[in-house]
Design a protein around this motif. Structure first.
Motif, mmCIF file in Angstrom:
data_model
loop_
_atom_site.group_PDB
_atom_site.id
_atom_site.type_symbol
_atom_site.label_atom_id
_atom_site.label_comp_id
_atom_site.label_asym_id
_atom_site.label_seq_id
_atom_site.Cartn_x
_atom_site.Cartn_y
_atom_site.Cartn_z
ATOM 1 N N TYR A 346 18.217 13.470 41.509
ATOM 2 C CA TYR A 346 19.160 14.719 42.111
ATOM 3 C C TYR A 346 20.429 14.246 41.785
ATOM 4 O O TYR A 346 21.011 13.310 42.366
ATOM 5 N N TYR A 347 21.171 15.359 41.170
ATOM 6 C CA TYR A 347 22.653 15.257 41.218
ATOM 7 C C TYR A 347 23.066 16.571 41.751
ATOM 8 O O TYR A 347 22.737 17.456 41.647
ATOM 9 N N ILE A 348 23.926 16.185 43.109
ATOM 10 C CA ILE A 348 23.827 17.250 43.955
ATOM 11 C C ILE A 348 25.823 17.238 43.775
ATOM 12 O O ILE A 348 26.442 16.260 43.825
ATOM 13 N N CYS A 349 26.083 18.682 43.725
ATOM 14 C CA CYS A 349 27.695 19.037 43.542
ATOM 15 C C CYS A 349 27.811 19.954 44.838
ATOM 16 O O CYS A 349 27.308 20.959 45.144
ATOM 17 N N THR A 350 28.997 19.581 45.421
ATOM 18 C CA THR A 350 29.487 20.238 46.457
ATOM 19 C C THR A 350 30.784 20.836 46.168
ATOM 20 O O THR A 350 31.726 20.027 46.129
ATOM 21 N N ALA A 351 30.925 22.254 46.287
ATOM 22 C CA ALA A 351 32.475 22.620 45.893
ATOM 23 C C ALA A 351 33.146 23.423 47.265
ATOM 24 O O ALA A 351 32.357 23.924 48.094
ATOM 25 N N GLN A 352 34.295 23.103 47.470
ATOM 26 C CA GLN A 352 34.801 23.541 48.812
ATOM 27 C C GLN A 352 36.189 24.076 48.473
ATOM 28 O O GLN A 352 36.967 23.744 47.752
ATOM 29 N N ASN A 353 36.441 25.171 49.229
ATOM 30 C CA ASN A 353 37.753 25.969 49.391
ATOM 31 C C ASN A 353 38.050 25.970 50.520
ATOM 32 O O ASN A 353 37.474 25.787 51.664
ATOM 33 N N LEU A 354 39.178 26.954 51.123
ATOM 34 C CA LEU A 354 39.878 27.196 52.361
ATOM 35 C C LEU A 354 38.666 27.937 53.110
ATOM 36 O O LEU A 354 38.417 27.752 54.274
ATOM 37 N N GLN A 355 37.980 28.649 52.585
ATOM 38 C CA GLN A 355 36.768 29.505 53.235
ATOM 39 C C GLN A 355 35.475 29.018 53.564
ATOM 40 O O GLN A 355 34.599 29.536 54.390
ATOM 41 N N GLY A 356 35.133 27.805 52.932
ATOM 42 C CA GLY A 356 34.107 26.914 53.154
ATOM 43 C C GLY A 356 33.450 26.208 52.196
ATOM 44 O O GLY A 356 34.399 25.978 51.237
ATOM 45 N N GLN A 357 32.212 26.024 52.169
ATOM 46 C CA GLN A 357 31.604 25.038 51.109
ATOM 47 C C GLN A 357 30.306 25.429 50.460
ATOM 48 O O GLN A 357 29.668 26.087 51.300
ATOM 49 N N THR A 358 30.065 24.960 49.138
ATOM 50 C CA THR A 358 28.675 25.567 48.432
ATOM 51 C C THR A 358 28.086 24.173 48.107
ATOM 52 O O THR A 358 28.937 23.681 47.160
ATOM 53 N N THR A 359 27.012 23.900 48.274
ATOM 54 C CA THR A 359 26.267 22.835 47.611
ATOM 55 C C THR A 359 25.099 23.251 46.662
ATOM 56 O O THR A 359 24.246 24.124 46.951
ATOM 57 N N VAL A 360 25.099 22.791 45.428
ATOM 58 C CA VAL A 360 24.103 23.087 44.574
ATOM 59 C C VAL A 360 23.512 21.860 44.115
ATOM 60 O O VAL A 360 23.966 20.709 43.906
ATOM 61 N N ALA A 361 22.238 21.816 43.382
ATOM 62 C CA ALA A 361 21.509 20.638 42.879
ATOM 63 C C ALA A 361 20.922 20.910 41.781
ATOM 64 O O ALA A 361 20.361 21.938 41.690
#
Length: 367
Positions: A346-361
């Protein structure tokens, strides 16, 4: 007639007793005075109820020449070059001042906390220092402090400098993003309180009226678009007039934003999900978001524990998506060279900004 004087004397002689005797009931007549006090009881109650809501008291003082003090007005006009000294009462005081002074860690500004008051000093002031200076008491429990809303102070200072009607900008061109769900500000602020400021569109050339409904002028912020929409976009500038002089501000590019605010809208894609031994593979993590909202990326990948060497590159750019709508595309790419069995998984990416974060894989398998 000889009989009258005794009568008159008798009447005058009887007055003191009559005055003295009614004074006993007259003491009861003090009751009306007491009755006047009775309304004070609800007044005291009103006062008590008023005390239940915190009253704001200004704790700020301005230090003048020769050690004199005065409470500063809501707005002050000073000549650039003057030294400003403000004091706020309290053993723990927080301060706020123009961000310009923080951005450059300006040595002209100093804040010192004394036993009973805090002191802010700004020397060699310039027109760029124009803005709000405020302080507040802090209520602390251990290392955690919160603002005491009842003890605050503030003043907005205009630093007037010859030849400068506008607060200087670090650039000659700036971008203002128009979001449909919040106000947008064209930040052309002036250094002269009496200046008349107007807003203009570059093309087609015309003045944009600040009608108080769609657009208002706030001397502390600039021109405020209360409900931005796509028709507002374009290049604008401000004009200021004061004392027979006029000046034009820098230009502002207004860009309409179609992406709603919130956690990053994130997708992930591998160059191939089945990789042979010795091949290279890349996994791309993409976010479409607001133009002025930065995104940070974090990766988890199969060879991480074994310190497998990888290359990670982050980039972003603005893209136009029809009807003048502008979106920020942020991307992070992780590249693995000379693929081995250890790299499968699994390659897991977490993107984050001031409103929160999202994780995709996504998975990359060994072929």
């Amino acid at each position: 007639i000889p009989f009258l004087p005794p009568c008159v004397c008798a009447v005058t002689a009887q007055h003191p007793p009559k005055n003295k005797r009614p004074k006993e009931p007259g003491e009861n007549r003090i009751k009306p005075t007491n009755k006047k006090v009775k309304p004070k009881i609800p007044k005291i109650k009103d006062r008590d109820s008023a005390d239940s809501t915190p009253k704001t008291q200004s704790i700020m003082m301005q230090v003048l020449d020769k050690g004199r003090f005065q409470k500063p007005a809501a707005t002050l006009s000073l000549l650039a070059g003057q030294t400003v000294e403000l004091r706020c009462k309290g053993s723990k005081i927080g301060w706020s001042y123009p961000a310009y002074l923080d951005t450059f860690k300006d040595s002209r500004l100093s804040v010192k906390q004394n036993e009973r008051y805090s002191q802010l000093t700004l020397v060699n002031s310039t027109s760029a220092d124009t803005g709000e200076f405020s302080c507040w008491g802090q209520l602390c429990s251990g290392y955690i402090c919160r603002k005491d809303e009842a003890k605050t102070g503030s003043t907005y200072i205009f630093f007037t400098e010859k030849g400068e009607l506008f607060v200087p900008s670090p650039s000659y061109f700036d971008v203002v993003y128009l979001n449909p769900d919040r106000q947008a500000v064209v930040p052309c602020r002036v250094t002269v309180l009496s200046a008349k400021v107007t807003l203009h569109r570059e093309f087609p050339a015309k003045e944009i009226p600040a009608n108080g409904t769609d657009i208002v002028y706030d001397m502390k912020r600039g021109f405020v678009y209360l409900q931005p929409h796509s028709e507002h976009q374009g290049v604008v500038y401000c004009r200021a007039e004061a004392g027979g002089r006029s000046q034009i501000s820098i230009k502002y590019q207004l860009l309409y934003v179609e992406v709603p605010s919130g956690p990053p809208s994130t997708t992930i894609l591998a160059s191939s999900n089945k990789v042979r031994s010795g091949d290279d593979v890349s996994v791309l993590c993409t976010v479409l978001g607001e133009p002025d909202v930065e995104v940070e990326f974090r990766w988890i990948f199969p060879g991480q524990k074994d310190e497998r060497p990888v290359t990670i590159q982050d980039t972003w750019r603005l893209i136009h998506r029809g009807l003048g709508h502008t979106t920020r595309i942020s991307q992070s790419v992780i590249t693995v060279e000379d693929f081995e069995t250890i790299d499968a998984g699994y390659y897991i990416c977490t993107a984050q900004n001031l409103q929160g974060q999202t994780t995709v894989a996504t998975t990359v398998e060994f072929s």
